[in-house]
Design an enzyme around this catalytic site. Structure first.
Site, PDB file in Angstrom:
ATOM      1  N   GLU A 145       9.642  17.155  14.783  1.00 31.97           N
ATOM      2  CA  GLU A 145       9.917  17.006  13.348  1.00 31.97           C
ATOM      3  C   GLU A 145       9.000  17.938  12.565  1.00 31.97           C
ATOM      4  OE1 GLU A 145       8.561  13.498  11.087  1.00 31.97           O
ATOM      5  OE2 GLU A 145      10.636  13.249  10.456  1.00 31.97           O
ATOM      6  N   LYS A 174       0.844  -1.203   0.000  1.00 32.97           N
ATOM      7  CA  LYS A 174       0.000   0.000   0.000  1.00 32.97           C
ATOM      8  C   LYS A 174       0.873   1.245   0.000  1.00 32.97           C
ATOM      9  CE  LYS A 174      -1.873   2.797   2.918  1.00 32.97           C
ATOM     10  NZ  LYS A 174      -1.840   3.959   2.032  1.00 32.97           N
ATOM     11  N   CYS A 206      13.492  12.114   5.726  1.00 35.40           N
ATOM     12  CA  CYS A 206      13.517  11.743   7.151  1.00 35.40           C
ATOM     13  C   CYS A 206      14.898  11.977   7.740  1.00 35.40           C
ATOM     14  CB  CYS A 206      13.099  10.294   7.325  1.00 35.40           C
ATOM     15  SG  CYS A 206      14.098   9.193   6.348  1.00 35.40           S
ATOM     16  N   GLU A 251      10.432   2.388  10.068  1.00 32.98           N
ATOM     17  CA  GLU A 251      11.338   3.525   9.882  1.00 32.98           C
ATOM     18  C   GLU A 251      10.500   4.779  10.023  1.00 32.98           C
ATOM     19  OE1 GLU A 251      14.363   3.097   9.974  1.00 32.98           O
ATOM     20  OE2 GLU A 251      14.490   0.973   9.510  1.00 32.98           O
TER      21      GLU A 251
HETATM   22  N1  LIG Z   1      12.877   6.672   8.807  1.00 31.58           N
HETATM   23  C1  LIG Z   1      12.721   6.636   7.500  1.00 31.58           C
HETATM   24  O1  LIG Z   1      13.384   5.907   6.777  1.00 31.58           O
HETATM   25  C2  LIG Z   1      11.697   7.519   6.854  1.00 31.58           C
HETATM   26  C3  LIG Z   1      11.773   7.732   5.475  1.00 31.58           C
HETATM   27  C4  LIG Z   1      10.827   8.561   4.884  1.00 31.58           C
HETATM   28  C5  LIG Z   1       9.821   9.153   5.635  1.00 31.58           C
HETATM   29  N2  LIG Z   1       9.788   8.931   6.968  1.00 31.58           N
HETATM   30  C6  LIG Z   1       8.774   9.600   7.793  1.00 31.58           C
HETATM   31  O2  LIG Z   1       7.522   9.584   7.102  1.00 31.58           O
HETATM   32  C7  LIG Z   1       6.761  10.727   7.436  1.00 31.58           C
HETATM   33  C8  LIG Z   1       6.213  11.350   6.178  1.00 31.58           C
HETATM   34  O3  LIG Z   1       5.529  10.418   5.424  1.00 31.58           O
HETATM   35  P1  LIG Z   1       3.922  10.275   5.452  1.00 31.58           P
HETATM   36  O4  LIG Z   1       3.302  11.601   5.729  1.00 31.58           O
HETATM   37  O5  LIG Z   1       3.528   9.547   4.206  1.00 31.58           O
HETATM   38  O6  LIG Z   1       3.705   9.347   6.721  1.00 31.58           O
HETATM   39  P2  LIG Z   1       2.351   8.675   7.250  1.00 31.58           P
HETATM   40  O7  LIG Z   1       2.682   8.004   8.524  1.00 31.58           O
HETATM   41  O8  LIG Z   1       1.222   9.609   7.221  1.00 31.58           O
HETATM   42  O9  LIG Z   1       2.006   7.557   6.143  1.00 31.58           O
HETATM   43  C9  LIG Z   1       2.931   6.564   5.756  1.00 31.58           C
HETATM   44  C10 LIG Z   1       2.153   5.412   5.137  1.00 31.58           C
HETATM   45  O10 LIG Z   1       1.438   4.742   6.163  1.00 31.58           O
HETATM   46  C11 LIG Z   1       0.087   4.639   5.828  1.00 31.58           C
HETATM   47  N3  LIG Z   1      -0.648   4.609   7.084  1.00 31.58           N
HETATM   48  C12 LIG Z   1      -0.856   5.627   7.952  1.00 31.58           C
HETATM   49  N4  LIG Z   1      -1.551   5.190   9.019  1.00 31.58           N
HETATM   50  C13 LIG Z   1      -1.759   3.860   8.834  1.00 31.58           C
HETATM   51  C14 LIG Z   1      -2.422   2.849   9.560  1.00 31.58           C
HETATM   52  N5  LIG Z   1      -3.013   3.112  10.721  1.00 31.58           N
HETATM   53  N6  LIG Z   1      -2.456   1.600   9.079  1.00 31.58           N
HETATM   54  C15 LIG Z   1      -1.868   1.313   7.905  1.00 31.58           C
HETATM   55  N7  LIG Z   1      -1.236   2.235   7.136  1.00 31.58           N
HETATM   56  C16 LIG Z   1      -1.188   3.493   7.592  1.00 31.58           C
HETATM   57  C17 LIG Z   1      -0.159   5.848   4.938  1.00 31.58           C
HETATM   58  O11 LIG Z   1      -1.323   5.696   4.163  1.00 31.58           O
HETATM   59  C18 LIG Z   1       1.112   5.833   4.111  1.00 31.58           C
HETATM   60  O12 LIG Z   1       1.035   4.856   3.096  1.00 31.58           O
HETATM   61  C19 LIG Z   1       7.716  11.628   8.206  1.00 31.58           C
HETATM   62  O13 LIG Z   1       7.434  11.553   9.577  1.00 31.58           O
HETATM   63  C20 LIG Z   1       9.097  11.035   7.933  1.00 31.58           C
HETATM   64  O14 LIG Z   1      10.030  11.267   8.941  1.00 31.58           O
HETATM   65  C21 LIG Z   1      10.692   8.131   7.601  1.00 31.58           C
HETATM   66  O1  LIG Z   2      16.242   6.507  -1.613  1.00 38.37           O
HETATM   67  S1  LIG Z   2      16.797   5.793  -0.508  1.00 38.37           S
HETATM   68  O2  LIG Z   2      18.256   5.756  -0.564  1.00 38.37           O
HETATM   69  O3  LIG Z   2      16.237   4.447  -0.418  1.00 38.37           O
HETATM   70  C1  LIG Z   2      16.373   6.619   0.926  1.00 38.37           C
HETATM   71  C2  LIG Z   2      17.271   6.810   1.909  1.00 38.37           C
HETATM   72  C3  LIG Z   2      16.899   7.480   3.069  1.00 38.37           C
HETATM   73  C4  LIG Z   2      15.631   7.928   3.178  1.00 38.37           C
HETATM   74  C5  LIG Z   2      15.208   8.647   4.402  1.00 38.37           C
HETATM   75  O4  LIG Z   2      14.453   9.779   4.086  1.00 38.37           O
HETATM   76  C6  LIG Z   2      14.740   7.738   2.192  1.00 38.37           C
HETATM   77  C7  LIG Z   2      15.124   7.066   1.037  1.00 38.37           C
END
Ligand SMILES: NC(=O)c1ccc[n+]([C@@H]2O[C@H](COP(=O)([O-])OP(=O)(O)OC[C@H]3O[C@@H](n4cnc5c(N)ncnc54)[C@H](O)[C@@H]3O)[C@@H](O)[C@H]2O)c1
Ligand SMILES: O=S(=O)(O)c1ccc(CO)cc1
Length: 499
Positions: A400, A192, A300, A266
């Site tokens: 954040e 998803k 992130c 993550e």
């Molecule tokens: N640590 C990492 O590697 C990393 C990488 C990229 C983004 N992020 C984090 O992601 C966030 C931004 O992304 P976002 O706004 O898409 O995050 P989000 O948590 O709103 O959504 C992420 C995904 O989870 C799904 N989702 C949300 N609640 C759910 C539930 N209860 N059950 C099942 N699925 C659910 C969403 O539909 C989406 O597909 C930021 O906080 C960022 O730090 C972390």
């Molecule tokens: O594109 S990726 O290298 O897979 C990658 C690395 C780190 C993060 C964290 O935002 C997202 C994607």
């Protein structure tokens, strides 16, 4: 308005341009969701442009996807690693051949530049190839023991059906680094993507379909988390969930899953860059700019706190602000832009909210304005902001923001800089700018962070190295990416084989 901006607007507002409807992929078929309802996704650079119409799936569609993955598991787990690797390699060929087109689509759905979008699909292909190789040598061990008529060994077996849930900020590379290790180890998948950038994930699935993946092995559904989330996270058939997203959503999933469902999460970050008195200040400024503002601050691993030694703070901050003022902001389709729009209306609202908080808490040195006038009016544009006089107790230093906002914090010495860097609920990535090997060594050993960068940006990581965070940035059990990324998707069985 510049000619390029005019061309951009003409292109996207072309009358009669059809809006494509994209389907779910369940049990080997591209299908509409059962309710036949759809939702629209638009370009954050110009919201009049619809990227496409996607399936507003519900619990019933999610159940169909889980059932298809369950039915496909027995046959898929019996395929050989080399058969699975062949599919991943063919899918990688497809992604590489279409990287320019898919990169343009990614730019339109997420807002980053076309070059970064293309790069992301190439990295997804690289990830598929990496796991195609690593997965073929990932096995168990043999154990020495006293019985000459017995052999004791372990083997790695797939878990079963796994859910892949991904965010919008890296809509191709993040799901790729979950899907590839899951598939090569013999698991079947319900995937998803985020509703804010669902098309790039569909292209990954399309690549696997073109490569001949058997029906039911990968299933793709779009829809609201509230509708499909409970099924794909709490169904008894789901053996594992690999999730990247907000800490809030991650915690919710963590609370609701079954005891035996394996979790890889993550989550968020509040990543520091420490600038020491001996640093090359021009280089340190570039680290702050690239770490904090590339991807419009929506990584992130993005740099959101810059902790600078008192002795160089004034000189550093002056250079930083001068450099920020040269940054160009515009649509990802316009070449030469340093920043694009924020990816969603919600993200714009969040960033504007934190800018208000920052104005009350600290001193805004530059940026932080919502851009108006063509071509910005219809997009989510905010100029990159630098706050000074920030202390570690302020909200802009603790929470954040996920936008182009840098908080500059002054430190008296290395020890106080380290204490402030570690004073965070997060621990995803951290960097230091210094020429002193003593600082480098102490930083690497004492910083509470899953990724440590020395004279490099907090952002960016390798496909072949593990990735994950400490504290509230990740679940602590399994890293993803690299060879260890295979561990999460397998379980160990030990065999005692006598004569
Ligand atoms: N640590 C990492 O590697 C990393 C990488 C990229 C983004 N992020 C984090 O992601 C966030 C931004 O992304 P976002 O706004 O898409 O995050 P989000 O948590 O709103 O959504 C992420 C995904 O989870 C799904 N989702 C949300 N609640 C759910 C539930 N209860 N059950 C099942 N699925 C659910 C969403 O539909 C989406 O597909 C930021 O906080 C960022 O730090 C972390
Ligand atoms: O594109 S990726 O290298 O897979 C990658 C690395 C780190 C993060 C964290 O935002 C997202 C994607």
């Amino acid at each position: 308005m510049s000619t390029t901006a005019e061309a951009f607007l003409t292109e996207i507002s072309a009358p009669g341009r059809p809006v494509e409807e994209f389907l779910n992929y369940i049990d080997g078929q591209w299908v509409k969701c059962r309710s036949a309802r759809t939702f629209d996704n638009s370009n954050p650079a110009h919201t009049d442009e619809l990227i496409g119409r996607f399936q507003a799936s519900t619990a019933l569609d999610a159940e169909d996807a889980v059932n298809a993955a369950t039915a496909a598991f027995e046959d898929w787990r019996k395929t050989t690693p080399s058969q699975r690797a062949k599919i991943l390699n063919k899918a990688a060929d497809y992604l590489e051949a279409n990287a320019q087109r898919f990169g343009e689509e990614l730019s339109r759905e997420e807002g980053k530049s076309v070059a970064l979008g293309k790069d992301e699909f190439l990295r997804a292909a690289q990830t598929f190839r990496f796991y195609a190789i690593e997965g073929q040598t990932f096995g168990g061990e043999t154990y020495p023991q006293d019985d000459g008529n017995m052999m004791v060994y372990s083997q790695r077996e797939p878990l079963g059906v796994v859910s892949v849930i991904s965010p919008w900020n890296f809509p191709a590379s993040i799901p790729a680094r979950k899907i590839a290790p899951a598939l090569i180890t013999g698991n079947t998948i319900v995937f998803k993507p985020s509703s804010d950038a669902p098309l790039s994930g569909l292209r990954l699935v399309e690549a696997l379909v073109e490569a001949g993946i058997p029906k039911g092995v990968i299933n793709y559904i779009t829809g609201r988390a509230g509708d499909v989330g409970p099924i794909i996270t709490t169904s008894k058939s789901i053996r594992a969930i690999s999730f990247t997203g907000s800490t809030q959503a991650g915690m919710h999933i963590h609370r609701t899953v079954h005891l035996t469902t394996r979790l890889q999460m993550e989550l968020g970050g509040k990543n520091p860059l420490i600038v020491m008195e001996d640093a090359d200040l021009d280089q340190a400024v570039e680290l702050a700019i690239k770490g904090g503002f590339s991807l419009t601050g929506q990584a992130c691993t993005g740099t959101s706190r810059v902790i600078v030694m008192k002795a160089v703070k004034e000189a550093f901050t002056k250079k930083l602000v001068e450099r920020v003022k040269t940054l160009k902001i515009g649509p990802g389709h316009q070449p030469g832009m340093d920043l694009g729009p924020l990816a969603t209306a919600k993200q714009l609202e969040t960033v504007l909210h934190y800018l208000d908080i920052g104005r009350q808490e600290a001193r805004l040195l530059c940026g932080g304005e919502r851009l108006t006038g063509a071509p910005y009016d219809k997009g989510y544009y905010v100029t990159p902001a630098v706050f000074d006089k920030v202390t570690q107790s302020m909200r802009i230093a603790r929470e954040e923001i996920f936008g182009p906002v840098i908080a500059v914090i002054e430190a008296d010495n290395f020890a106080s800089a380290m204490a402030m860097a570690n004073d965070s609920e997060y621990g995803l990535s951290a960097a230091i700018a210094t020429r002193n090997p003593r600082y480098m060594h102490d930083f690497a050993n004492n910083i509470q962070s899953g990724t440590v960068k020395i004279n490099r940006t907090t952002t960016g990581n390798l496909v072949n190295a593990p990735f994950g965070g400490m504290k509230n940035s990740s679940t602590s059990t399994f890293r993803e990416s690299g060879r260890v990324g295979l561990e999460f998707f397998t379980q160990t069985k030990v065999v005692y084989r006598g004569l």
